[in-house]
Design a protein around this motif. Structure first.
Motif, mmCIF file in Angstrom:
data_model
loop_
_atom_site.group_PDB
_atom_site.id
_atom_site.type_symbol
_atom_site.label_atom_id
_atom_site.label_comp_id
_atom_site.label_asym_id
_atom_site.label_seq_id
_atom_site.Cartn_x
_atom_site.Cartn_y
_atom_site.Cartn_z
ATOM 1 N N MET A 211 0.830 -1.207 0.000
ATOM 2 C CA MET A 211 0.000 0.000 0.000
ATOM 3 C C MET A 211 0.867 1.259 0.000
ATOM 4 O O MET A 211 0.558 2.227 -0.702
ATOM 5 N N ARG A 212 1.947 1.258 0.773
ATOM 6 C CA ARG A 212 2.862 2.410 0.755
ATOM 7 C C ARG A 212 3.483 2.586 -0.625
ATOM 8 O O ARG A 212 3.554 3.698 -1.147
ATOM 9 N N GLU A 213 3.946 1.458 -1.229
ATOM 10 C CA GLU A 213 4.598 1.532 -2.538
ATOM 11 C C GLU A 213 3.635 1.958 -3.640
ATOM 12 O O GLU A 213 4.000 2.753 -4.512
ATOM 13 N N GLU A 214 2.425 1.428 -3.623
ATOM 14 C CA GLU A 214 1.483 1.683 -4.712
ATOM 15 C C GLU A 214 0.694 2.971 -4.562
ATOM 16 O O GLU A 214 0.267 3.551 -5.560
ATOM 17 N N THR A 215 0.466 3.414 -3.319
ATOM 18 C CA THR A 215 -0.405 4.572 -3.105
ATOM 19 C C THR A 215 0.229 5.696 -2.289
ATOM 20 O O THR A 215 -0.283 6.812 -2.296
ATOM 21 N N ASN B 222 -0.586 4.998 4.291
ATOM 22 C CA ASN B 222 -0.276 4.068 5.377
ATOM 23 C C ASN B 222 -1.515 3.258 5.707
ATOM 24 O O ASN B 222 -2.539 3.810 6.082
ATOM 25 N N ALA B 223 -1.403 1.966 5.530
ATOM 26 C CA ALA B 223 -2.513 1.057 5.802
ATOM 27 C C ALA B 223 -2.126 0.140 6.948
ATOM 28 O O ALA B 223 -0.953 -0.194 7.128
ATOM 29 N N GLU B 224 -3.124 -0.250 7.709
ATOM 30 C CA GLU B 224 -2.914 -1.198 8.811
ATOM 31 C C GLU B 224 -3.688 -2.466 8.493
ATOM 32 O O GLU B 224 -4.896 -2.427 8.249
ATOM 33 N N ASP C 259 -4.689 7.499 6.819
ATOM 34 C CA ASP C 259 -4.491 8.840 6.259
ATOM 35 C C ASP C 259 -5.264 9.052 4.961
ATOM 36 O O ASP C 259 -4.888 9.852 4.124
ATOM 37 N N LEU C 260 -6.376 8.339 4.837
ATOM 38 C CA LEU C 260 -7.204 8.457 3.640
ATOM 39 C C LEU C 260 -7.946 9.796 3.675
ATOM 40 O O LEU C 260 -8.758 10.047 4.565
ATOM 41 N N PRO C 261 -7.664 10.683 2.709
ATOM 42 C CA PRO C 261 -8.281 12.005 2.746
ATOM 43 C C PRO C 261 -9.726 12.039 2.252
ATOM 44 O O PRO C 261 -10.473 12.952 2.587
ATOM 45 N N HIS C 262 -10.157 11.039 1.441
ATOM 46 C CA HIS C 262 -11.488 11.046 0.840
ATOM 47 C C HIS C 262 -11.768 9.673 0.236
ATOM 48 O O HIS C 262 -10.902 8.809 0.228
ATOM 49 N N GLN C 263 -12.957 9.512 -0.301
ATOM 50 C CA GLN C 263 -13.313 8.271 -0.989
ATOM 51 C C GLN C 263 -13.504 8.528 -2.478
ATOM 52 O O GLN C 263 -14.359 7.940 -3.112
ATOM 53 N N GLU C 264 -12.670 9.363 -3.035
ATOM 54 C CA GLU C 264 -12.712 9.637 -4.467
ATOM 55 C C GLU C 264 -11.688 8.763 -5.177
ATOM 56 O O GLU C 264 -10.778 8.222 -4.561
ATOM 57 N N ASP C 265 -11.832 8.635 -6.494
ATOM 58 C CA ASP C 265 -10.867 7.883 -7.289
ATOM 59 C C ASP C 265 -9.486 8.518 -7.152
ATOM 60 O O ASP C 265 -9.363 9.737 -6.984
ATOM 61 N N PHE C 266 -8.456 7.669 -7.243
ATOM 62 C CA PHE C 266 -7.093 8.191 -7.260
ATOM 63 C C PHE C 266 -6.199 7.230 -8.027
ATOM 64 O O PHE C 266 -6.576 6.100 -8.313
ATOM 65 N N LEU C 267 -5.025 7.721 -8.383
ATOM 66 C CA LEU C 267 -4.060 6.927 -9.136
ATOM 67 C C LEU C 267 -2.939 6.472 -8.222
ATOM 68 O O LEU C 267 -2.558 7.173 -7.289
ATOM 69 N N GLY C 268 -2.425 5.298 -8.521
ATOM 70 C CA GLY C 268 -1.252 4.766 -7.858
ATOM 71 C C GLY C 268 -0.360 4.174 -8.926
ATOM 72 O O GLY C 268 -0.597 4.363 -10.124
ATOM 73 N N SER C 269 0.658 3.448 -8.488
ATOM 74 C CA SER C 269 1.541 2.838 -9.475
ATOM 75 C C SER C 269 2.131 1.541 -8.943
ATOM 76 O O SER C 269 2.310 1.358 -7.749
ATOM 77 N N GLU C 270 2.415 0.668 -9.894
ATOM 78 C CA GLU C 270 3.109 -0.594 -9.641
ATOM 79 C C GLU C 270 4.333 -0.536 -10.537
ATOM 80 O O GLU C 270 4.241 -0.819 -11.735
ATOM 81 N N GLY C 271 5.462 -0.100 -9.985
ATOM 82 C CA GLY C 271 6.641 0.142 -10.814
ATOM 83 C C GLY C 271 6.332 1.258 -11.789
ATOM 84 O O GLY C 271 5.932 2.348 -11.403
#
Length: 163
Positions: A57-61, A64-66, A98-110
């Motif tokens: 989750m840290r790498e892709e977005t 911080n996820a628990e 630390d999720l600021p909202h429930q809107e769409d967002f982009l992340g990455s995998e490499g």
């Protein structure tokens, strides 16, 4: 990463997180995929599963996820991008602090872009979600722990592969 090529196929050890908030579940996909999955990724050698989820989750977005309790274990056989997979998956409840909202967002995998979207749990039957057991399992409230097996699926075509 624990992904081994054996006799022309891949064994994959995957860990994913189940974040449900306000009747919606967080799913992701690449722009070219025709299906959605729970966020997560492959474990590294000597890495605990919960740590895998938090790292992915840290790498892709950058979030911080628990990882909470384990909900599901799954055994999946599928074809994807021309490869056949045997996947063992561990699915944990997940909180994103630390999720600021429930809107769409982009992340990455490499170098690959990931699209993240909060889908209404009640509407999951109208989209392609993989593994397929997730559509039914996520509809239960409260979520019930379980072990799931799936038949072969061709994720590129979205069709079951005959055994």
């Amino acid at each position: 990463m624990i992904s081994l090529r054996i006799d022309g196929a891949l064994f994959n050890y995957r860990v994913a997180g189940v974040a449900v908030l306000n009747g919606k579940v967080l799913l992701h996909k690449t722009p070219s995929d025709n299906f959605w999955t729970l966020p997560g990724g492959r474990a590294e050698l000597f890495e605990f599963s919960k740590d895998t989820l938090q790292r992915e989750m840290r790498e892709e977005t950058g979030l911080n996820a628990e990882a909470g309790e384990m909900l599901w274990v799954s055994e999946n056989f599928f074809s994807y991008d021309g490869d056949k997979y045997h996947e063992i998956g561990f699915y944990f409840s997940m909180q994103i602090h630390d999720l600021p909202h429930q809107e769409d967002f982009l992340g990455s995998e490499g170098q690959d872009e990931l699209l993240f979207h909060w889908h209404d749990v009640a509407d999951l039957h109208s989209i392609a979600v993989y593994p397929a057991f997730l559509t039914e399992a996520l509809a239960k409230s409260p979520l019930e722990k379980g072990h799931y097996n799936s038949g072969y699926t061709d994720l590129d075509a979205g069709n079951p592969i005959p055994s």
